[in-house]
Design a protein around this motif. Structure first.
Motif, PDB file in Angstrom:
ATOM      1  N   LEU A  31       1.754  -9.164  -4.784  1.00 28.20           N
ATOM      2  CA  LEU A  31       1.496  -8.512  -6.066  1.00 28.20           C
ATOM      3  C   LEU A  31       2.142  -9.279  -7.214  1.00 28.20           C
ATOM      4  O   LEU A  31       1.537  -9.455  -8.280  1.00 28.20           O
ATOM      5  CB  LEU A  31       2.014  -7.069  -6.036  1.00 28.20           C
ATOM      6  CG  LEU A  31       1.199  -6.082  -5.193  1.00 28.20           C
ATOM      7  CD1 LEU A  31       1.901  -4.730  -5.122  1.00 28.20           C
ATOM      8  CD2 LEU A  31      -0.203  -5.914  -5.783  1.00 28.20           C
ATOM      9  N   LEU A  32       3.367  -9.739  -7.009  1.00 32.96           N
ATOM     10  CA  LEU A  32       4.030 -10.512  -8.054  1.00 32.96           C
ATOM     11  C   LEU A  32       3.295 -11.828  -8.313  1.00 32.96           C
ATOM     12  O   LEU A  32       3.051 -12.208  -9.466  1.00 32.96           O
ATOM     13  CB  LEU A  32       5.485 -10.786  -7.676  1.00 32.96           C
ATOM     14  CG  LEU A  32       6.271 -11.674  -8.651  1.00 32.96           C
ATOM     15  CD1 LEU A  32       6.305 -11.056 -10.041  1.00 32.96           C
ATOM     16  CD2 LEU A  32       7.695 -11.907  -8.135  1.00 32.96           C
ATOM     17  N   LEU A  33       2.920 -12.513  -7.232  1.00 39.39           N
ATOM     18  CA  LEU A  33       2.198 -13.775  -7.382  1.00 39.39           C
ATOM     19  C   LEU A  33       0.845 -13.558  -8.059  1.00 39.39           C
ATOM     20  O   LEU A  33       0.431 -14.342  -8.927  1.00 39.39           O
ATOM     21  CB  LEU A  33       2.010 -14.429  -6.018  1.00 39.39           C
ATOM     22  CG  LEU A  33       3.296 -14.920  -5.339  1.00 39.39           C
ATOM     23  CD1 LEU A  33       3.034 -15.260  -3.877  1.00 39.39           C
ATOM     24  CD2 LEU A  33       3.882 -16.131  -6.059  1.00 39.39           C
ATOM     25  N   ALA A  34       0.157 -12.486  -7.672  1.00 35.79           N
ATOM     26  CA  ALA A  34      -1.132 -12.181  -8.304  1.00 35.79           C
ATOM     27  C   ALA A  34      -0.948 -11.889  -9.788  1.00 35.79           C
ATOM     28  O   ALA A  34      -1.763 -12.316 -10.625  1.00 35.79           O
ATOM     29  CB  ALA A  34      -1.781 -10.986  -7.603  1.00 35.79           C
ATOM     30  N   ALA A 192       9.681 -11.754 -17.706  1.00 36.26           N
ATOM     31  CA  ALA A 192       9.918 -10.769 -16.648  1.00 36.26           C
ATOM     32  C   ALA A 192       9.487 -11.313 -15.290  1.00 36.26           C
ATOM     33  O   ALA A 192      10.171 -11.103 -14.276  1.00 36.26           O
ATOM     34  CB  ALA A 192       9.164  -9.478 -16.972  1.00 36.26           C
ATOM     35  N   GLN A 193       8.374 -12.032 -15.257  1.00 41.96           N
ATOM     36  CA  GLN A 193       7.919 -12.611 -13.988  1.00 41.96           C
ATOM     37  C   GLN A 193       8.868 -13.697 -13.498  1.00 41.96           C
ATOM     38  O   GLN A 193       9.085 -13.842 -12.286  1.00 41.96           O
ATOM     39  CB  GLN A 193       6.509 -13.179 -14.166  1.00 41.96           C
ATOM     40  CG  GLN A 193       5.447 -12.108 -14.326  1.00 41.96           C
ATOM     41  CD  GLN A 193       4.093 -12.673 -14.682  1.00 41.96           C
ATOM     42  OE1 GLN A 193       3.987 -13.767 -15.232  1.00 41.96           O
ATOM     43  NE2 GLN A 193       3.035 -11.934 -14.380  1.00 41.96           N
ATOM     44  N   ALA A 194       9.451 -14.454 -14.414  1.00 40.71           N
ATOM     45  CA  ALA A 194      10.424 -15.472 -14.017  1.00 40.71           C
ATOM     46  C   ALA A 194      11.625 -14.827 -13.338  1.00 40.71           C
ATOM     47  O   ALA A 194      12.152 -15.354 -12.342  1.00 40.71           O
ATOM     48  CB  ALA A 194      10.872 -16.276 -15.236  1.00 40.71           C
ATOM     49  N   VAL A 195      12.050 -13.687 -13.840  1.00 42.01           N
ATOM     50  CA  VAL A 195      13.139 -12.953 -13.182  1.00 42.01           C
ATOM     51  C   VAL A 195      12.706 -12.520 -11.781  1.00 42.01           C
ATOM     52  O   VAL A 195      13.475 -12.612 -10.814  1.00 42.01           O
ATOM     53  CB  VAL A 195      13.547 -11.721 -14.024  1.00 42.01           C
ATOM     54  CG1 VAL A 195      14.558 -10.865 -13.266  1.00 42.01           C
ATOM     55  CG2 VAL A 195      14.135 -12.165 -15.358  1.00 42.01           C
ATOM     56  N   GLY A 196      11.453 -12.073 -11.660  1.00 44.18           N
ATOM     57  CA  GLY A 196      10.959 -11.673 -10.341  1.00 44.18           C
ATOM     58  C   GLY A 196      10.923 -12.820  -9.357  1.00 44.18           C
ATOM     59  O   GLY A 196      11.202 -12.635  -8.159  1.00 44.18           O
ATOM     60  N   VAL A 197      10.597 -14.027  -9.825  1.00 42.02           N
ATOM     61  CA  VAL A 197      10.556 -15.196  -8.940  1.00 42.02           C
ATOM     62  C   VAL A 197      11.922 -15.459  -8.317  1.00 42.02           C
ATOM     63  O   VAL A 197      12.014 -15.917  -7.169  1.00 42.02           O
ATOM     64  CB  VAL A 197      10.066 -16.434  -9.717  1.00 42.02           C
ATOM     65  CG1 VAL A 197      10.242 -17.717  -8.893  1.00 42.02           C
ATOM     66  CG2 VAL A 197       8.601 -16.272 -10.094  1.00 42.02           C
TER      67      VAL A 197
END
Length: 409
Positions: A31-34, A192-197
């Protein structure tokens, strides 16, 4: 296959096995990658409904719009050719973190742009960051879950393109700061996505050869050459049509309604790209060749209907043709991914996926720029669109013929 490659592949498989011990964990990673692909392609399509504002404020011609669009595709191509295999050597996470950081910076460039040079510079940087990330993301999806990763790779590009265009159109129409707000929203998303990575588990083991991988070259593993040759014509054709809608779609809607309408321009891309994602889901249980044949066939029909719509001046018929063409885009792209990816070894995934995107972005960028020249120095907007549409129809017929030949072999 060498013993070193076998050992590395086993380390990859072991890593994936550990990351996939909990289905929820694999689902969260997918989901994060998508969401990253969606955000990257949303950012690429976000300027589309704003081009009319830029054109009015800065006084540039339609050819500038297609150049701004095309230079993004060329930049993606350059990044795919040089950075597409980097994550196979340094890991997926470092590539994604840098790419997302650069994308956030690009949103600031767009938000503060005061003219065409800044817009062009932003598109170049954006294209490089997207090209670097897209292969790594696609490969990581396959690392995490090969079956669901294939479907996700084909599903999310349409969602991203549609989301960016519609979000931008709504913000431009109903909220203040039309040339700024959408970019700041996307900047926050990228950060925010960078933090998730940071919390993702790396799926490949680092290996030597990172600098050597930056040398532009097209290397196809022997096991997938025939599959790529079968998929390439379809990928080129469907992305050529995507280029038409991205570069000239808003202008065509304006021609049919008699004035600029950002919301309708956004809805047009949703009709095209959103339906494409729906087609990916609807066709997922068919074989890849059948999906590609469906895609090429409906692409031909959809473009024919849109050309008829332009001839009679019908906006409704134009949207009907767009929906049919969207099915063709979704089917053609999904089939191309599915016919190639299962044949690729884990350590070759990023490179091969990058090559597929090279073919796709060539189809999207080069014809779109040519169309811009035709609009200004040729038969005008409608005439250029007719030439472009006929060319896409010819490409779809050639793609059908290539698939039939491949099937017979």
């Amino acid at each position: 296959m060498s013993s070193q490659t076998i050992a590395r592949t086993r380390r990859v498989d072991d890593t994936v096995a550990r990351s996939g011990t909990r289905p929820g964990g694999a689902t969260a990673q997918l989901l994060l990658l998508a969401s990253m692909v969606i955000a990257l392609l949303a950012a690429s399509s976000a300027p589309t409904p704003i081009y009319a504002i830029y054109q009015a404020e800065w006084g540039f011609s339609p050819i500038t719009t297609t150049i701004v669009f095309g230079i993004y595709a060329v930049s993606v191509l350059a990044a795919l050719l040089t950075l597409g295999k980097l994550s196979d050597h340094v890991g997926r996470k470092p590539v994604l973190l840098v790419a997302l950081g650069v994308q956030a910076l690009t949103m600031i460039i767009f938000a503060t742009a005061g003219g065409v040079p800044a817009l062009l510079a932003g598109r170049v940087v954006q294209g490089i960051a997207t090209g670097a990330a897209i292969g790594a993301i696609g490969a990581m999806m396959l690392d995490v879950d090969a079956k669901r990763g294939q479907l996700t790779n084909a599903l999310v590009p349409g969602i991203g393109t549609a989301t960016g265009a519609l979000l931008s159109a709504l913000l431009v129409t109903f909220l203040p700061a039309p040339t700024h707000l959408v970019y700041y929203v996307l900047m926050v998303v990228f950060l925010a996505q960078a933090v998730g990575v940071l919390f993702l588990r790396e799926t490949v083991t680092r290996a030597p050869g990172a600098l050597a991988s930056l040398k532009p070259e097209v290397i196809l593993p022997r096991t997938v050459r025939a599959h790529v040759l079968a998929a390439a014509p379809v990928l080129f054709a469907v992305w050529a049509l995507a280029g038409l809608y991205g570069a000239l779609g808003p202008a065509l809607v304006g021609k049919l309604v008699g004035g600029n309408n950002a919301v309708l321009a956004g809805v047009l891309l949703v009709a095209f790209a959103g339906v494409a994602s729906g087609a990916v889901l609807a066709l997922r249980n068919l074989g890849p060749v059948a999906v590609m044949l469906t895609g090429a066939g409906t692409l031909f029909v959809g473009v024919a209907v849109t050309l008829v719509a332009l001839g009679v001046g019908s906006l409704t018929l134009f949207f009907v043709g767009t929906v049919i063409a969207g099915i063709g885009f979704g089917g053609g792209f999904q089939g191309g991914i599915r016919i190639v990816v299962p044949q690729v070894a884990p350590h070759e995934r990023a490179g091969v996926l990058s090559l597929l995107y090279v073919v796709s972005y060539l189809g999207m960028g080069v014809p779109a720029v040519a169309a811009g020249f035709l609009v200004v120095d040729g038969p005008g907007l409608i005439g250029a669109t007719r030439i472009y549409g006929v060319a896409v129809m010819v490409l779809s017929v050639l793609a059908l013929a290539a698939l039939v030949r491949a099937q017979r072999r």
